[in-house]
Write a protein that holds these residues in place. Structure first.
Motif, PDB file in Angstrom:
ATOM      1  N   ALA A  62      14.024  34.689  20.700  1.00  0.00           N
ATOM      2  CA  ALA A  62      12.671  34.148  20.889  1.00  0.00           C
ATOM      3  C   ALA A  62      11.699  34.845  19.937  1.00  0.00           C
ATOM      4  CB  ALA A  62      12.217  34.351  22.328  1.00  0.00           C
ATOM      5  N   PHE A  63      10.911  34.036  19.241  1.00  0.00           N
ATOM      6  CA  PHE A  63       9.876  34.537  18.344  1.00  0.00           C
ATOM      7  C   PHE A  63       8.513  34.240  18.948  1.00  0.00           C
ATOM      8  CE2 PHE A  63      13.484  33.222  15.740  1.00  0.00           C
ATOM      9  CZ  PHE A  63      13.683  34.319  14.909  1.00  0.00           C
ATOM     10  N   VAL A  64       7.608  35.208  18.942  1.00  0.00           N
ATOM     11  CA  VAL A  64       6.304  34.987  19.558  1.00  0.00           C
ATOM     12  C   VAL A  64       5.280  34.408  18.594  1.00  0.00           C
ATOM     13  CG1 VAL A  64       6.711  36.840  21.211  1.00  0.00           C
ATOM     14  CG2 VAL A  64       5.454  37.322  19.108  1.00  0.00           C
ATOM     15  N   SER A  65       5.574  34.382  17.274  1.00  0.00           N
ATOM     16  CA  SER A  65       4.563  33.946  16.309  1.00  0.00           C
ATOM     17  C   SER A  65       5.207  33.679  14.959  1.00  0.00           C
ATOM     18  CB  SER A  65       3.491  35.032  16.137  1.00  0.00           C
ATOM     19  OG  SER A  65       4.053  36.169  15.484  1.00  0.00           O
ATOM     20  N   PRO A  66       4.519  32.954  14.065  1.00  0.00           N
ATOM     21  CA  PRO A  66       5.017  32.814  12.695  1.00  0.00           C
ATOM     22  C   PRO A  66       5.189  34.154  11.992  1.00  0.00           C
ATOM     23  CG  PRO A  66       3.310  31.195  13.128  1.00  0.00           C
ATOM     24  CD  PRO A  66       3.313  32.128  14.302  1.00  0.00           C
ATOM     25  N   ASN A  67       4.305  35.119  12.292  1.00  0.00           N
ATOM     26  CA  ASN A  67       4.454  36.439  11.675  1.00  0.00           C
ATOM     27  C   ASN A  67       5.776  37.082  12.060  1.00  0.00           C
ATOM     28  OD1 ASN A  67       1.905  36.712  10.289  1.00  0.00           O
ATOM     29  ND2 ASN A  67       0.942  36.851  12.289  1.00  0.00           N
ATOM     30  N   ALA A  68       6.184  36.924  13.315  1.00  0.00           N
ATOM     31  CA  ALA A  68       7.460  37.476  13.758  1.00  0.00           C
ATOM     32  C   ALA A  68       8.617  36.843  13.000  1.00  0.00           C
ATOM     33  CB  ALA A  68       7.627  37.269  15.258  1.00  0.00           C
ATOM     34  N   GLY A  89       4.978  27.570  19.395  1.00  0.00           N
ATOM     35  CA  GLY A  89       4.002  26.642  18.840  1.00  0.00           C
ATOM     36  C   GLY A  89       4.500  25.933  17.593  1.00  0.00           C
ATOM     37  N   GLU A  90       3.713  24.938  17.151  1.00  0.00           N
ATOM     38  CA  GLU A  90       4.069  24.160  15.974  1.00  0.00           C
ATOM     39  C   GLU A  90       4.058  25.020  14.709  1.00  0.00           C
ATOM     40  OE1 GLU A  90       5.134  20.976  15.900  1.00  0.00           O
ATOM     41  OE2 GLU A  90       5.136  21.217  18.082  1.00  0.00           O
ATOM     42  N   GLY A  91       3.157  26.003  14.666  1.00  0.00           N
ATOM     43  CA  GLY A  91       3.129  26.886  13.503  1.00  0.00           C
ATOM     44  C   GLY A  91       4.420  27.662  13.352  1.00  0.00           C
ATOM     45  N   SER A  92       5.009  28.060  14.464  1.00  0.00           N
ATOM     46  CA  SER A  92       6.281  28.785  14.420  1.00  0.00           C
ATOM     47  C   SER A  92       7.431  27.861  14.025  1.00  0.00           C
ATOM     48  CB  SER A  92       6.571  29.439  15.767  1.00  0.00           C
ATOM     49  OG  SER A  92       5.666  30.505  16.004  1.00  0.00           O
ATOM     50  N   ASN A 113       4.496  20.077  25.447  1.00  0.00           N
ATOM     51  CA  ASN A 113       3.082  19.770  25.649  1.00  0.00           C
ATOM     52  C   ASN A 113       2.277  20.357  24.494  1.00  0.00           C
ATOM     53  OD1 ASN A 113       0.462  19.424  26.437  1.00  0.00           O
ATOM     54  ND2 ASN A 113       0.622  20.561  28.354  1.00  0.00           N
ATOM     55  N   ARG A 114       1.874  19.535  23.537  1.00  0.00           N
ATOM     56  CA  ARG A 114       1.199  20.037  22.347  1.00  0.00           C
ATOM     57  C   ARG A 114      -0.255  20.411  22.619  1.00  0.00           C
ATOM     58  NH1 ARG A 114       2.111  16.748  17.027  1.00  0.00           N
ATOM     59  NH2 ARG A 114       1.246  18.697  16.243  1.00  0.00           N
ATOM     60  N   ASP A 115      -0.745  20.061  23.808  1.00  0.00           N
ATOM     61  CA  ASP A 115      -2.094  20.477  24.164  1.00  0.00           C
ATOM     62  C   ASP A 115      -2.139  21.924  24.640  1.00  0.00           C
ATOM     63  OD1 ASP A 115      -3.252  18.016  23.556  1.00  0.00           O
ATOM     64  OD2 ASP A 115      -2.762  17.202  25.526  1.00  0.00           O
ATOM     65  N   ARG A 116      -0.973  22.451  24.998  1.00  0.00           N
ATOM     66  CA  ARG A 116      -0.918  23.860  25.400  1.00  0.00           C
ATOM     67  C   ARG A 116       0.450  24.415  25.015  1.00  0.00           C
ATOM     68  NH1 ARG A 116      -3.056  27.133  30.650  1.00  0.00           N
ATOM     69  NH2 ARG A 116      -2.050  29.115  30.140  1.00  0.00           N
ATOM     70  N   THR A 117       0.464  25.297  24.044  1.00  0.00           N
ATOM     71  CA  THR A 117       1.707  25.903  23.602  1.00  0.00           C
ATOM     72  C   THR A 117       1.578  27.412  23.746  1.00  0.00           C
ATOM     73  OG1 THR A 117       0.914  25.925  21.312  1.00  0.00           O
ATOM     74  CG2 THR A 117       2.228  24.045  21.991  1.00  0.00           C
ATOM     75  N   ASP A 248      -1.338  23.190  12.636  1.00  0.00           N
ATOM     76  CA  ASP A 248      -2.331  22.835  11.631  1.00  0.00           C
ATOM     77  C   ASP A 248      -2.784  21.385  11.751  1.00  0.00           C
ATOM     78  OD1 ASP A 248      -2.032  25.398  10.746  1.00  0.00           O
ATOM     79  OD2 ASP A 248      -1.358  24.888   8.724  1.00  0.00           O
ATOM     80  N   ASP A 249      -1.864  20.486  12.084  1.00  0.00           N
ATOM     81  CA  ASP A 249      -2.254  19.083  12.222  1.00  0.00           C
ATOM     82  C   ASP A 249      -3.305  18.923  13.302  1.00  0.00           C
ATOM     83  OD1 ASP A 249      -0.493  18.388  10.222  1.00  0.00           O
ATOM     84  OD2 ASP A 249       1.056  17.594  11.567  1.00  0.00           O
TER      85      ASP A 249
END
Length: 259
Positions: A62-68, A89-92, A113-117, A248-249
């Motif tokens: 599991a990755f918590v962020s794009p930085n990870a 999230g979509e960024g990840s 649910n793209r309204d809450r990730t 980003d979208d």
């Protein structure tokens, strides 16, 4: 002549801000980059390297962020296709794709649910009973929320957490101080994608030699991709808050909808 549209201030770390800035400019908006977070390498990467040498023993990564993702993949570019991945999230998802980890080859769990990730909605997608008694590796920054790891442990999962990077507030140099004062003088659209960045922004403004600095900040319009960031912004006194969809979208759609 029409009214000048507000400047879009993107507050992501510089490495993550460039693509969003370019896409924002394609909407006809002027952009300023004002990072509110610095992403730094670890002083000792040995624990991360050790964890990444044993990827195949985990039932989930599991990755918590794009930085990870970026930090881990720079250390270990070859990832076993047999081990499922999880992101919040979509960024990840986009970060995984940049490294060649796509859904046509890998099993990737993420919130639908793209309204809450976030960690809460990621947990809804995981088969927790199937993970019980197995090992899961969470790759994250040095600091952050413990919710995902705690929830997995409560479900009987053996969790290993390893840091891949560190976050810190950018130094408030004389040049950055002057730029911040200039940006607060006008009414701009600020894209804030991190609760921690929002806190660092407040700390910076409080250091300015401007008795009205906080009030000026609270009058700025925020575009945020998550309800938790919106809640913190409300607690800081912001009233002009636009919550977008994840990724980003979603941010760009929100910007495009603004007059």
């Amino acid at each position: 002549m029409g009214m000048t549209r507000p400047l879009v201030v993107i507050t992501r770390p510089l490495a993550q801000a460039q693509e969003l800035a370019q896409r924002t400019q394609l909407l006809g908006r002027s952009v300023a980059l004002f990072p509110l977070l610095d992403i730094l390498p670890l002083p000792d990467p040995a624990p991360l390297r050790a964890a990444l040498r044993e990827l195949e023993r985990y039932a989930l990564l599991a990755f918590v962020s794009p930085n990870a993702i970026d930090a881990a993949l720079s250390v270990q570019p070859d990832w076993p296709v047999s081990v499922p991945l999880a992101v919040v999230g979509e960024g990840s998802r986009a970060a995984l794709a940049r490294h060649g980890l796509t859904a046509d080859r890998y099993t990737i769990h993420s919130p639908r649910n793209r309204d809450r990730t976030d960690s809460e909605t990621l947990l809804e997608e995981l088969d927790l009973p199937a993970l019980a008694g197995k090992d899961v590796l969470i790759i994250r920054g040095e600091t952050g929320r413990e919710l995902l790891g705690d929830a997995l442990r409560n479900a009987g999962v053996r969790v290993t957490t390893v840091a891949a990077y560190r976050r810190q507030a950018p130094a408030l140099t004389p040049a950055k101080r002057a730029e911040l004062q200039h940006l607060l003088h006008g009414q701009n659209d600020w894209v804030v994608t991190s609760s921690e960045a929002l806190r660092f922004w407040m700390q910076m403004v409080e250091q300015l030699d401007d008795a009205e600095g906080v009030a000026k900040m609270q009058q700025q319009r925020l575009i945020v991709p998550h309800v938790r960031i919106a809640e913190i912004a409300h607690s800081f006194g912001f009233s002009k808050i636009i919550q977008s969809r994840s990724g980003d979208d979603g941010l760009l759609a929100a910007l495009q909808s603004l007059s």
